[in-house]
Design an enzyme around this catalytic site. Structure first.
Site, mmCIF file in Angstrom:
data_model
loop_
_atom_site.group_PDB
_atom_site.id
_atom_site.type_symbol
_atom_site.label_atom_id
_atom_site.label_comp_id
_atom_site.label_asym_id
_atom_site.label_seq_id
_atom_site.Cartn_x
_atom_site.Cartn_y
_atom_site.Cartn_z
ATOM 1 C CG ASP A 104 25.035 -36.299 59.298
ATOM 2 O OD1 ASP A 104 25.218 -36.108 58.085
ATOM 3 O OD2 ASP A 104 24.731 -35.402 60.101
ATOM 4 C CG HIS A 127 22.919 -34.108 56.794
ATOM 5 N ND1 HIS A 127 24.285 -34.045 56.616
ATOM 6 C CD2 HIS A 127 22.473 -32.833 56.886
ATOM 7 C CE1 HIS A 127 24.654 -32.761 56.597
ATOM 8 N NE2 HIS A 127 23.569 -32.012 56.731
ATOM 9 C CD GLU A 150 24.595 -28.317 56.158
ATOM 10 O OE1 GLU A 150 25.385 -27.360 56.252
ATOM 11 O OE2 GLU A 150 24.875 -29.466 56.539
#
Length: 545
Positions: A180, A251, A318
């Site tokens: 991440d 990410h 995201e």
């Protein structure tokens, strides 16, 4: 019998009662294909009870017998406790026999969950198991837990401990979130800077949006490839599949910090980026170039050597596309490919790796954002933004794992009280989780077959150590395990939560024996409290947060 969790499909106890006694003379017979369960019984349950469980024959009167039965479904089992024939664990596969052993462990009492004996049995010489026949099988083939080790690193021995906890609750998938913005946790030999640089941040933030809770001690760590092999083997011995996740194209700041050329260098000074120290949605995204594709192919080549799982998770969630909108390189790629815009560019990125994995006999799975811009036919979806993504995917013929944040994100707070540890998100109580239904009613019977199963997700922004993970996960994971396993649960509104709570009383003793730092029904213990930090509800959350 009444305290078993998850609740079995059928229990038949004879009217005359009776019991089978396990003691120092009890032998263990393991038919071919049941060796993993035999090893587990001898190394886990036997030492807890002080029983050697020496090898024996199938016809020994005092035998504990492990047998395969091809008339049973793969993970189904029949556990027979007969005063004349002893105890038999019969499964449709090695996995079925193993799940039967988990049920036997519960029948033996909380002492069977300790690591060393604290006594010599119920009456000083052995352990009695009441006569009965239990027949059981899981509702779903995918019963999982996702653990994020990128935000807060969990050492290998703690990961192995969580695999034991999954096994104790008949969960069979461990989704390993390894990368991440805040950390890269797996050794990739051809790209050493991923862990040399990407696995460490100079300080760490405790809590969600409470910006004053900074820990100035550097935070990080990673798993060597030998660590990963050990974790995968340990899981396999417990019939758990480890599904790795490498997050792309968003990410990815930890990777970009290690190798700046992975980012959009014509928009951002990627050489100045470090591993991200805070939480949220990071604006940095991988560049859509051939060099980036080749880089991640190299990462996945090493990953496939370590993880035999059919599924490989590529994230896909995201991923802000502002940098692609500003990047001449990204816009040229969109024009070259004849795409309609940035959403289709992400779809192109995901489809590339879907094809790459398919050619190697694997299947791609990603968060439900991978539906945007079109999804490759063989890809599967983890539906996290509610049910909608899973419904859309199943209706389009894609396989789905249901893990909606509103129901099964275990980082969300369990109670709205001021003494709870630093909170995040919605209030989701034990009862909320128990009434979670993985298959939406909007799906037809045919579409519902695409629901592979369900998993609970554990994001660790607010969980800085193992104790905090335990507190957030338990006992809600116990309720989730029953939802994922039991075939006899009625519709959510009709479920007997009071009955589950009653059974949970005995299960707390098992968790105590296992050393789980769970949340008590009365609230956090004094050492678990962090009063005065109220956090902030996530945008759009209902008023109970």
């Amino acid at each position: 019998m009444t305290d078993l969790i998850p609740a079995p499909a059928a229990v038949d106890a004879p009217r005359g009662g009776g019991a089978v006694r396990l003691d120092a003379e009890t032998t263990l017979y393991a038919a071919p294909g049941t060796e993993t369960t035999a090893n587990w019984l001898r190394t886990t349950v036997g030492p807890a009870l002080g029983l050697p469980l020496a090898p024996g024959g199938a016809d020994d009167g005092s035998a504990l017998r492990l047998v395969l039965d091809d008339t049973l479904a793969a993970e189904a089992y029949r556990l027979s406790v007969d005063g004349t024939r002893g105890i038999e664990l019969r499964g449709g596969s090695g996995a079925g026999v193993f799940w039967a052993a988990q049920t036997l462990r519960q029948l033996l009492g909380a002492e069977a969950f300790r690591s060393a004996p604290v006594g010599h049995g119920e009456d000083g010489g052995g352990w009695n198991v009441p006569a009965q026949v239990i027949e059981d099988a899981p509702r779903f083939g995918w019963r999982g837990l996702m653990l994020d080790v990128a935000r807060h690193f969990m050492p290998k021995h703690d990961v192995l401990r969580y695999l034991d906890l999954l096994a104790a609750h008949k969960l069979n998938v461990f989704h390993f979130h390894l990368t991440d913005d805040q950390g890269w946790r797996i050794e990739i030999k051809r790209y050493p800077r991923l862990t040399e640089v990407g696995s460490w941040r100079p300080r760490s933030k405790w809590g969600h949006r409470a910006s004053d809770l900074w820990n100035e001690t550097p935070h990080g760590g990673h798993y060597t490839q030998d660590d990963i092999r050990e974790i995968v083997a340990y899981a396999a011995a417990r019939h758990i599949t480890v599904v790795p996740e490498i997050d792309i194209p968003g990410h990815s700041q930890a990777a970009i910090a290690a190798y700046p050329e992975l980012g959009n260098t014509d928009v951002v000074d990627t050489a100045s980026l470090g591993v991200w120290e805070t939480w949220g949605v990071n604006p940095n995204i991988l560049a859509p170039t051939e060099n980036v594709l080749r880089f991640y192919e190299g990462v996945f080549e090493e990953l496939l050597d370590l993880f035999p799982s059919r599924f490989v998770h590529i994230g896909g969630d995201e991923a802000p596309k502002d940098q692609w909108k500003e990047s001449a390189t990204a816009q040229a790629r969109i024009a070259e490919l004849g795409l309609s815009g940035e959403d289709e560019l992400q779809s192109w990125f995901i489809r590339h790796f879907d094809t790459w994995l398919t050619e190697r006999g694997r299947r791609l799975i990603g968060w439900d954002e991978i539906l945007e811009g079109g999804l490759a036919p063989g890809a599967a979806v983890s539906s996290w933004r509610g049910y909608a993504g899973g419904i859309a995917a199943a209706k389009a013929g894609h396989d789905v794992v249901m893990c909606p944040e509103q129901q099964v994100y275990l980082d969300h707070r369990q109670h709205g009280g001021p003494d709870e540890p630093v909170p995040i998100g919605y209030v989701r109580t034990l009862e909320d989780v128990y009434r979670f239904e993985p298959v939406p009613p909007e799906l037809t019977e045919e579409e519902a077959r695409h629901v592979l199963g369900t998993q609970a997700n554990v994001w660790t922004e607010v969980m800085e150590n193992r104790s905090r993970v335990d507190y957030q996960v338990f006992p809600r994971l116990v309720a989730f395990a029953e939802v994922a396993w039991s075939t006899t649960l009625p519709a959510p509104a009709e479920r007997d939560f009071a009955g589950f709570e009653s059974r949970l009383g005995a299960h707390f003793q098992r968790l105590d024996a296992l050393g789980v730092d769970y949340r008590r029904p009365t609230g956090p213990l004094p050492r678990q409290q962090r009063p005065g930090v109220l956090g902030r509800p996530i945008e759009g959350a209902p008023p109970n947060v």
